[in-house]
Each structure stands twice: as C-alpha cells, then as structure tokens.
Design an enzyme around this catalytic site. Sequence first.
Site, PDB file in Angstrom:
ATOM      1  CD  GLU A  92      -2.980  -1.162   2.237  1.00  0.00           C
ATOM      2  OE1 GLU A  92      -4.148  -1.451   1.968  1.00  0.00           O
ATOM      3  OE2 GLU A  92      -2.591  -0.939   3.396  1.00  0.00           O
ATOM      4  CB  CYS A 105       3.046   7.290   3.271  1.00  0.00           C
ATOM      5  SG  CYS A 105       3.599   6.143   4.522  1.00  0.00           S
ATOM      6  CB  CYS A 112       7.652  -5.314   8.551  1.00  0.00           C
ATOM      7  SG  CYS A 112       9.074  -4.556   9.382  1.00  0.00           S
ATOM      8  CB  CYS A 116       7.002  -2.695  16.090  1.00  0.00           C
ATOM      9  SG  CYS A 116       8.681  -2.302  15.538  1.00  0.00           S
ATOM     10  CB  CYS A 119       3.589  -2.116  13.669  1.00  0.00           C
ATOM     11  SG  CYS A 119       3.607  -1.863  11.881  1.00  0.00           S
ATOM     12  CB  SER A 197      10.539   6.266   9.050  1.00  0.00           C
ATOM     13  OG  SER A 197      10.200   5.928  10.381  1.00  0.00           O
ATOM     14  CB  CYS A 339       0.763   6.080  11.452  1.00  0.00           C
ATOM     15  SG  CYS A 339       1.819   7.372  10.929  1.00  0.00           S
TER      16      CYS A 339
HETATM   17  N1  SAH Z   1       9.953   0.409   9.706  1.00  0.00           N
HETATM   18  C1  SAH Z   1       9.944   1.847   9.716  1.00  0.00           C
HETATM   19  C2  SAH Z   1       8.722   2.449   9.021  1.00  0.00           C
HETATM   20  C3  SAH Z   1       7.459   2.063   9.749  1.00  0.00           C
HETATM   21  S1  SAH Z   1       5.979   2.946   9.633  1.00  0.00           S
HETATM   22  C4  SAH Z   1       9.988   2.346  11.141  1.00  0.00           C
HETATM   23  O1  SAH Z   1       9.804   1.540  12.048  1.00  0.00           O
HETATM   24  O2  SAH Z   1      10.240   3.516  11.364  1.00  0.00           O
HETATM   25  C5  SAH Z   1       6.215   4.543  10.213  1.00  0.00           C
HETATM   26  C6  SAH Z   1       5.842   4.828  11.671  1.00  0.00           C
HETATM   27  O3  SAH Z   1       4.527   4.390  12.048  1.00  0.00           O
HETATM   28  C7  SAH Z   1       6.800   4.170  12.620  1.00  0.00           C
HETATM   29  O4  SAH Z   1       7.234   5.108  13.555  1.00  0.00           O
HETATM   30  C8  SAH Z   1       5.939   3.113  13.257  1.00  0.00           C
HETATM   31  O5  SAH Z   1       6.435   2.736  14.499  1.00  0.00           O
HETATM   32  C9  SAH Z   1       4.612   3.821  13.338  1.00  0.00           C
HETATM   33  N2  SAH Z   1       3.467   2.936  13.587  1.00  0.00           N
HETATM   34  C10 SAH Z   1       3.367   1.615  13.333  1.00  0.00           C
HETATM   35  N3  SAH Z   1       2.164   1.154  13.707  1.00  0.00           N
HETATM   36  C11 SAH Z   1       1.476   2.202  14.206  1.00  0.00           C
HETATM   37  C12 SAH Z   1       0.155   2.359  14.727  1.00  0.00           C
HETATM   38  N4  SAH Z   1      -0.696   1.347  14.788  1.00  0.00           N
HETATM   39  N5  SAH Z   1      -0.216   3.593  15.126  1.00  0.00           N
HETATM   40  C13 SAH Z   1       0.631   4.639  15.016  1.00  0.00           C
HETATM   41  N6  SAH Z   1       1.871   4.553  14.522  1.00  0.00           N
HETATM   42  C14 SAH Z   1       2.295   3.341  14.135  1.00  0.00           C
END
Ligand code: SAH
Length: 362
Positions: A92, A105, A112, A116, A119, A197, A339
Amino acid sequence: MQPVNFFNLTQETLRSFFTDLGEKPYRATQVMKWVYHQGVIDIELMTDLSKDLRNKLAGLLVFDLPIIETEKISNDGTRKWLMRVDEKNCIESVFIPETDRGTLCVSSQVGCPLDCSFCSTGKQGFSRNLSMADIIGQVWLANRELGYFGQHNRIITNVVMMGMGEPLLNFENVTAAMDMMKDDLGFGLSTKRVTLSTAGVVPGIDRLAQTTRVSLAVSLHAPNNPLRDTLVPINRSYPIESLLEACRRYSETNQGDPITFEYVMLANINDSQAHAHELGRLLRGFPGKINLIPFNPFPGSGYTCSSKPDLDRFREILMDYGLITITRKTRGDDIDAACGQLVGQVVAKARRHQLNTEVGIH
Ligand code: SAH
C-alpha cells in the site's frame, strides 16, 4: 538478451546500458525525462529517439510497474492505493494532501520482519524485499494518478519511507529509489523532502550516512531499554544508547541535520508524565525534534491511544526540555490509511494466523 526493467536502473546504470548497446550515454537523459517528467513509458512515443533506436530498444528495455488494484479516497482527501507487486503480494501507498505540501508514504518491503508490538504490518509477517522498480514505481504511479506528469507544479512534494516494511533492511533498493526521487532527471526532490524512517537498524544508519543524504526519522517509542525491548524488539540487538550514537553520527555527517524521533502514544504503556521526563532528559540538547504519533488502533492490537489531555501534557513536558515536539495529525483513518495500518496482502501469513488465534480472532 533478457529485457531490463527501466525502473530498476539508476541514472548511472542506465547510462551504461546505452553505452553497452553502442549508443551515446545522453540517451539516458532523454529517456529519463520522458519517463519521470512526462510520464511516458511507451518507447514509440519518445520522439527524440531515432526510429532505429526505438526499434532496437523494444524488447530490450521494458517499463514494468506494480499494478494498481484499488484506490480509496478519504473524506479528508487522503488517497490510498493497493498495488500488486507479484501474483501473491500487494503493498500500500498513501498520499496525504496538506495546504502547503503533498506527502506520499511509500512501502519498502512486503510485510516486515521486525514485528513491533503495536504495528499491524508487523503482525502479518514478512514476505520479501521490494525491488527498486516496486519502490520508485509507487512514486511514479501516484504521480500519474494525481495528474502530475507534464505539469509545472509538483503535487507530491515530499516522500516518506513510512509505509510497510523496514527500509534499512532493504538497503540497496531503497537508497537507489531515494536517489531517483532526488535526481533532477527523476523527481527532483530536495534531500529535506525525502525521509527514511527506521525502527533503529544501527549499522544501516551508518551505511546510509556514507551512501546518500536524506532526512532521517527514528521510531523511538520508549525512553528506556526495558520498555523499548517490548515495543520495538530490534532494540534487543541495538539498544537506545547505540541508536542515539548512530543518530548523532548521522547528523554530524550531514551538517547537523536534525533527526526526527517518532513516538507512538500508547495509553498506560509509554505515555505517563514520568516517561515524558525520562524522554526529555534523554533527548535534551540532541539535534532533533519529536513527532508524537497518536496510536491508530486495529483489531486485536491490545493497545489504545492515549487520551488527548495525556497527549497534550506529554508534549508540554517535552517542550519544557526545549525539545521541538509536534503531534502528528491522523489522516485517512476512515480508509485505514493512517500510520501503521498499511497491510496490503502478504503470503507469509503463518505468523498472523497464529497471532489472531492467540487474541481470539478468526
Ligand atoms: N519500519 C519503519 C517504518 C514504519 S511505519 C519504522 O519503524 O520507522 C512509520 C511509523 O509508524 C513508525 O514510527 C511506526 O512505528 C509507526 N506505527 C506503526 N504502527 C502504528 C500504529 N498502529 N499507530 C501509530 N503509529 C504506528
């Protein structure tokens, strides 16, 4: 000879492609302008190439892009595309219009591997890295859908590698694609307007500093190691101290460019006043700023977003430490484009299934 996908070529490798064919390297300039400025991917329409050369290129140079499966448009103008990158996998991309800019974005991987805890991309496991063509292709397709090609003013003014995936675990393809975003013969974006990021892949940050200059954002999400270990498991390999040292080196290599620290606001997990003070002490004086991200819930996540008063208080405490702190606006949540909500469609579903079973979703 196997045909080459144009979108997998850097400016340099495209020049070599032409010299290997016995052609002048400036042919690369011509073709890049057609593709990235005019949006033309049909060799027959590239009228400043001779008929002979066009015939020669047909079958040698192809223009393979992801396929747009669906588009969703939010009430706030945010647009999300589901793009197919192969038979089994979709990713996406999201476009977020604002008054003074338009941000795209972009995803870097299908799924991934970092998992985390908050996420939703992480929940579906990892399938594969995206090619350079898959990555720059998202930017090309979004520009086409937004009607940019042949126009004077940019619609996409910023690109953030904040879609699905960990960009530093797909280093070559991500940096080659970002270089094309910045290339004047590509999309011509300045270094400040291309942001990577990372969840904190420390060796990748150092390698990035040696490879290309872009804005760096780091997903910190916790002010201490025990908590960060649970939220961002890669912290067990690269704890906060080593991460911050790498950030400092990155900033120093890039004339003091500030680092953006992302911090997802999870109710009763990382959002207390004590956490704010701990974060304030940790980042005080650091060349950076803080982006507070309201948590975007998804089914089975087990988390909720901090309340508005808690979020505001958290921000005020950080500001008292002299830290520039912004709360990120949630956009496109009516189309699941916010996000961390990007899920696409990934074959590696084993882990997701297992997880869903654990939390009772079938
Ligand atoms: N792998 C990269 C890009 C990830 S997405 C990274 O970790 O930075 C970009 C941001 O969205 C990251 O800071 C991630 O931690 C955040 N993110 C992921 N899931 C989320 C959620 N459910 N709500 C808000 N932010 C989230």
